[in-house]
Design a protein around this motif. Structure first.
Motif, PDB file in Angstrom:
ATOM      1  N   LEU A 155       3.680  -6.187  -5.762  1.00 43.05           N
ATOM      2  CA  LEU A 155       3.696  -5.120  -4.764  1.00 43.05           C
ATOM      3  C   LEU A 155       2.974  -3.887  -5.289  1.00 43.05           C
ATOM      4  O   LEU A 155       3.131  -3.521  -6.461  1.00 43.05           O
ATOM      5  CB  LEU A 155       5.142  -4.752  -4.413  1.00 43.05           C
ATOM      6  CG  LEU A 155       6.020  -5.902  -3.892  1.00 43.05           C
ATOM      7  CD1 LEU A 155       7.482  -5.501  -3.913  1.00 43.05           C
ATOM      8  CD2 LEU A 155       5.598  -6.292  -2.490  1.00 43.05           C
ATOM      9  N   TRP A 156       2.212  -3.253  -4.407  1.00 45.29           N
ATOM     10  CA  TRP A 156       1.546  -1.993  -4.720  1.00 45.29           C
ATOM     11  C   TRP A 156       2.059  -0.918  -3.769  1.00 45.29           C
ATOM     12  O   TRP A 156       2.422  -1.217  -2.613  1.00 45.29           O
ATOM     13  CB  TRP A 156       0.037  -2.148  -4.565  1.00 45.29           C
ATOM     14  CG  TRP A 156      -0.611  -2.905  -5.676  1.00 45.29           C
ATOM     15  CD1 TRP A 156      -1.216  -2.383  -6.786  1.00 45.29           C
ATOM     16  CD2 TRP A 156      -0.748  -4.338  -5.789  1.00 45.29           C
ATOM     17  NE1 TRP A 156      -1.705  -3.403  -7.594  1.00 45.29           N
ATOM     18  CE2 TRP A 156      -1.441  -4.607  -7.005  1.00 45.29           C
ATOM     19  CE3 TRP A 156      -0.352  -5.415  -4.994  1.00 45.29           C
ATOM     20  CZ2 TRP A 156      -1.739  -5.899  -7.427  1.00 45.29           C
ATOM     21  CZ3 TRP A 156      -0.639  -6.703  -5.409  1.00 45.29           C
ATOM     22  CH2 TRP A 156      -1.326  -6.937  -6.613  1.00 45.29           C
ATOM     23  N   PRO A 157       2.081   0.350  -4.207  1.00 47.13           N
ATOM     24  CA  PRO A 157       2.664   1.406  -3.361  1.00 47.13           C
ATOM     25  C   PRO A 157       1.776   1.873  -2.213  1.00 47.13           C
ATOM     26  O   PRO A 157       2.085   2.873  -1.578  1.00 47.13           O
ATOM     27  CB  PRO A 157       2.922   2.544  -4.361  1.00 47.13           C
ATOM     28  CG  PRO A 157       1.961   2.315  -5.466  1.00 47.13           C
ATOM     29  CD  PRO A 157       1.775   0.828  -5.565  1.00 47.13           C
ATOM     30  N   ASN A 158       0.681   1.172  -1.937  1.00 46.91           N
ATOM     31  CA  ASN A 158      -0.152   1.486  -0.769  1.00 46.91           C
ATOM     32  C   ASN A 158       0.072   0.466   0.349  1.00 46.91           C
ATOM     33  O   ASN A 158      -0.806   0.256   1.184  1.00 46.91           O
ATOM     34  CB  ASN A 158      -1.625   1.532  -1.155  1.00 46.91           C
ATOM     35  CG  ASN A 158      -2.141   0.182  -1.637  1.00 46.91           C
ATOM     36  OD1 ASN A 158      -1.357  -0.732  -1.926  1.00 46.91           O
ATOM     37  ND2 ASN A 158      -3.450   0.041  -1.721  1.00 46.91           N
ATOM     38  N   ASN A 159       1.243  -0.200   0.325  1.00 50.96           N
ATOM     39  CA  ASN A 159       1.640  -1.187   1.338  1.00 50.96           C
ATOM     40  C   ASN A 159       0.804  -2.461   1.281  1.00 50.96           C
ATOM     41  O   ASN A 159       0.555  -3.108   2.292  1.00 50.96           O
ATOM     42  CB  ASN A 159       1.569  -0.588   2.749  1.00 50.96           C
ATOM     43  CG  ASN A 159       2.289  -1.454   3.779  1.00 50.96           C
ATOM     44  OD1 ASN A 159       3.301  -2.089   3.479  1.00 50.96           O
ATOM     45  ND2 ASN A 159       1.753  -1.517   4.987  1.00 50.96           N
ATOM     46  N   SER A 160       0.359  -2.846   0.095  1.00 47.05           N
ATOM     47  CA  SER A 160      -0.326  -4.122  -0.076  1.00 47.05           C
ATOM     48  C   SER A 160       0.455  -4.986  -1.051  1.00 47.05           C
ATOM     49  O   SER A 160       1.200  -4.483  -1.901  1.00 47.05           O
ATOM     50  CB  SER A 160      -1.764  -3.923  -0.566  1.00 47.05           C
ATOM     51  OG  SER A 160      -1.773  -3.293  -1.837  1.00 47.05           O
ATOM     52  N   ALA A 161       0.285  -6.298  -0.910  1.00 45.47           N
ATOM     53  CA  ALA A 161       1.057  -7.233  -1.723  1.00 45.47           C
ATOM     54  C   ALA A 161       0.292  -8.544  -1.840  1.00 45.47           C
ATOM     55  O   ALA A 161      -0.638  -8.817  -1.084  1.00 45.47           O
ATOM     56  CB  ALA A 161       2.434  -7.474  -1.108  1.00 45.47           C
ATOM     57  N   ARG A 162       0.721  -9.339  -2.798  1.00 42.48           N
ATOM     58  CA  ARG A 162       0.105 -10.642  -3.013  1.00 42.48           C
ATOM     59  C   ARG A 162       1.168 -11.585  -3.576  1.00 42.48           C
ATOM     60  O   ARG A 162       2.067 -11.158  -4.305  1.00 42.48           O
ATOM     61  CB  ARG A 162      -1.068 -10.529  -3.990  1.00 42.48           C
ATOM     62  CG  ARG A 162      -1.987 -11.735  -3.999  1.00 42.48           C
ATOM     63  CD  ARG A 162      -3.024 -11.619  -5.116  1.00 42.48           C
ATOM     64  NE  ARG A 162      -4.037 -10.633  -4.928  1.00 42.48           N
ATOM     65  CZ  ARG A 162      -5.197 -10.851  -4.304  1.00 42.48           C
ATOM     66  NH1 ARG A 162      -5.449 -12.032  -3.767  1.00 42.48           N
ATOM     67  NH2 ARG A 162      -6.092  -9.888  -4.221  1.00 42.48           N
ATOM     68  N   VAL A 193       4.734  -8.562   5.444  1.00 38.76           N
ATOM     69  CA  VAL A 193       4.327  -9.954   5.610  1.00 38.76           C
ATOM     70  C   VAL A 193       4.582 -10.734   4.329  1.00 38.76           C
ATOM     71  O   VAL A 193       5.076 -11.876   4.365  1.00 38.76           O
ATOM     72  CB  VAL A 193       2.842 -10.038   6.021  1.00 38.76           C
ATOM     73  CG1 VAL A 193       2.353 -11.480   5.987  1.00 38.76           C
ATOM     74  CG2 VAL A 193       2.645  -9.443   7.403  1.00 38.76           C
ATOM     75  N   ALA A 194       4.258 -10.155   3.190  1.00 40.60           N
ATOM     76  CA  ALA A 194       4.464 -10.840   1.915  1.00 40.60           C
ATOM     77  C   ALA A 194       5.938 -11.121   1.674  1.00 40.60           C
ATOM     78  O   ALA A 194       6.304 -12.190   1.164  1.00 40.60           O
ATOM     79  CB  ALA A 194       3.883 -10.008   0.776  1.00 40.60           C
TER      80      ALA A 194
END
Length: 270
Positions: A155-162, A193-194
């Motif tokens: 998780l990243w704090p810019n609302n992105s994930a993998r 979503v992630a």
């Protein structure tokens, strides 16, 4: 940094990078926040194996090693040599945190939110996630042969994930040292979503014999959600600890609480 280092970083971000230690006396710097980012480590899966399998983002978003299937690098009578070289530039690092041990959970949460709010206004590498959750399930896929399925949520704090997945299978009984494994990587997606994909994964775990599951997390103060697991040391790994679950229902309860809590923290820091 804060105070003396305002010209180098966002004033609210408590971050210490080892590469700067030759420039500043960090022992004289006061960092008021209770949660601090003090470095990073080359990320790998919390797999029980003879050698590490790293959190690598390959060009094809996946890689495999089937050389252990027959105890050699031969498949269907056609020789194939699998790439056993890891590429550090493609490996996702994981954060190393320190926190004040006397702080309550609320104090740790507030300090973590303060850190995340200045994440992208600081000299933090873009590929460094702020949090990671790993769920590992292991069991016997056939007589005396063990398998492991591991999913790692980054998780990243810019609302992105993998999401990264690892399927790991022991070889024949006489050659268990030569496993076969498959690594796959999702594309970048939103955190919500992630997390839904993560929940779908641990709600549909393989039906192996004698299964058990473990959870590993970064940062560690999120352990307050893992009330139904048995905590054990994993000091040989940068993951430090894992929480063991013999009952799947207890895993589902704790993981739902953990992900909901983490999602609320990330929303608060945006």
């Amino acid at each position: 940094m804060v105070g003396k280092l305002d010209e180098f970083a966002a004033p609210i971000l408590p971050i210490i990078w080892g590469s700067l230690r030759n420039l500043f006396d960090f022992e004289k710097i006061e960092i008021p926040c209770g949660v601090r980012l003090v470095g990073s480590v080359r990320g790998d899966f919390p797999v029980d194996a003879y050698s590490p399998i790293f959190l690598e983002i390959s060009k094809e978003l996946g890689r495999e090693d089937l050389s252990g299937r027959f105890g050699s690098a031969v498949m269907n009578d056609e020789p194939k040599v699998y790439d056993n070289v890891w590429y550090p530039a493609r490996t996702i690092p994981l954060p190393i945190y320190e926190n004040d041990p006397e702080l309550s959970y609320e104090g740790l949460r507030d300090g973590y939110c303060q850190l995340l709010s200045g994440w992208f206004n600081s000299p933090i590498p873009d590929n460094l996630p702020c949090a990671a959750v790993a769920v590992k399930t292991r069991g016997n896929y056939c007589a005396e042969r063990e398998a492991q399925l591991i999913v790692v949520l980054l998780l990243w704090p810019n609302n992105s994930a993998r999401l990264l997945f690892l399927e790991f299978f022991e070889g024949a009984v006489e050659d268990c040292i030569s496993p076969e494994w498959y690594l796959s990587v999702s594309k970048l997606m939103s955190v919500s979503v992630a997390m839904q994909e993560m929940k779908r994964t641990y709600n549909h775990l393989p039906e192996w014999d004698r299964p058990n599951s473990t959870v590993s997390i970064k940062p560690l103060f999120l352990e307050s959600a893992l009330t139904n697991g048995r905590k054990e040391n994993r000091f040989e790994s940068h993951w430090k600890y894992e929480w063991i679950y013999n009952e799947r229902k207890n895993l589902l309860i704790d993981m739902n609480v953990l992900l909901d809590d983490l999602y609320a923290i990330l929303l608060q820091s945006l």
